[in-house]
Design an enzyme around this catalytic site. Sequence first.
Site, PDB file in Angstrom:
ATOM      1  N   HIS A  40       0.872  -1.180   0.000  1.00  0.00           N
ATOM      2  CA  HIS A  40       0.000   0.000   0.000  1.00  0.00           C
ATOM      3  C   HIS A  40       0.902   1.221   0.000  1.00  0.00           C
ATOM      4  CE1 HIS A  40      -3.787   2.204   0.790  1.00  0.00           C
ATOM      5  NE2 HIS A  40      -2.961   3.078   1.329  1.00  0.00           N
ATOM      6  N   CYS A  41       0.699   2.099  -0.993  1.00  0.00           N
ATOM      7  CA  CYS A  41       1.539   3.287  -1.138  1.00  0.00           C
ATOM      8  C   CYS A  41       0.731   4.532  -0.785  1.00  0.00           C
ATOM      9  CB  CYS A  41       2.064   3.404  -2.575  1.00  0.00           C
ATOM     10  SG  CYS A  41       3.101   4.869  -2.844  1.00  0.00           S
ATOM     11  N   PRO A  42       1.091   5.245   0.289  1.00  0.00           N
ATOM     12  CA  PRO A  42       0.344   6.453   0.647  1.00  0.00           C
ATOM     13  C   PRO A  42       0.487   7.568  -0.380  1.00  0.00           C
ATOM     14  CG  PRO A  42       2.307   6.233   2.005  1.00  0.00           C
ATOM     15  CD  PRO A  42       2.178   4.951   1.240  1.00  0.00           C
ATOM     16  N   ASN A  84      -3.398   4.382  -2.485  1.00  0.00           N
ATOM     17  CA  ASN A  84      -4.005   3.149  -2.978  1.00  0.00           C
ATOM     18  C   ASN A  84      -3.028   1.999  -2.814  1.00  0.00           C
ATOM     19  OD1 ASN A  84      -5.941   1.503  -4.071  1.00  0.00           O
ATOM     20  ND2 ASN A  84      -5.795   2.311  -6.157  1.00  0.00           N
TER      21      ASN A  84
END
Length: 285
Positions: A156-158, A162
């Site tokens: 999960h990439c802030p 997403n």
Amino acid sequence: MQSSGHRFRDVEHHPLLAENDSYDSSSSEADMAERVWFIRDGCGMVCAIMTWLLVVYADFVVTFVMLLPSKDFWYSVINGVLFNCLAVLALSSHLRTMLTDPGAVPKGNATKEYMDNLQLKPGEVIYKCPKCCSIKPERAHHCSICKRCIRKMDHHCPWVNNCVGEKNQRFFVLFTMYIALISAHALVLCGFQFFSCVRGQWTECSDFSPPVTVILMIFLCLEGFLFLTFTAVMFGTQIHSICNDETEIERLKSEKPTWERRLRWEGMKSVFGGQPSLLWINPFA
């Protein structure tokens, strides 16, 4: 819980269902597909907005501080067009990554009707996620931020607010590539600008005062160096994962593959789609 002679387990990891098994017996999933995918996470939204603001800042400094005041017309035009095109591609890739369903498994599909449709053999074990009450396909993992199980979840990439998964990994790879390119381009332009200003008159190399020009360019250099380092590493990591047919979660957990790994070239074609072409680097495709 048992049904139809097969075992049903509430577990978090190690799914056994095939990737292509999907739940399509509910109209709620069709309604969900028609809506824009967007994660309502405060930290992620702040990071996504910051990403856009930093790209806009870089574009402002490059265009109005360095290129427009330049006396070399073609130098300004060529670099201005190139930088802005790369910026548009980077932001478009960011939007596609953020607003594309990464491969979410439908919530609440752990029903008797769905399990009967799977035509499982007697005694075959299937796995249910206890957090979103869904049957977990092979290589799916639950994301506590998206609150869904994601197929082939990498992480999960802030910064894109997403998950990076089966359906949006291509856009994330393009995002990291284009950000790395505009960062490198900005650093090169800053180097030329400092050199030309030192050789000539500071008052003539920019429409801004010398102190303001120096401050703006120093911040751009710091931003460019940090973004170039981060995105170049992420780009290399993603390409390595695609070629090895292994997500970052699977690598960190040292999970033994229960699936047949694709060859390196097949993995690239699977993520980017079809034979190599310009469509591979087109976020609008």
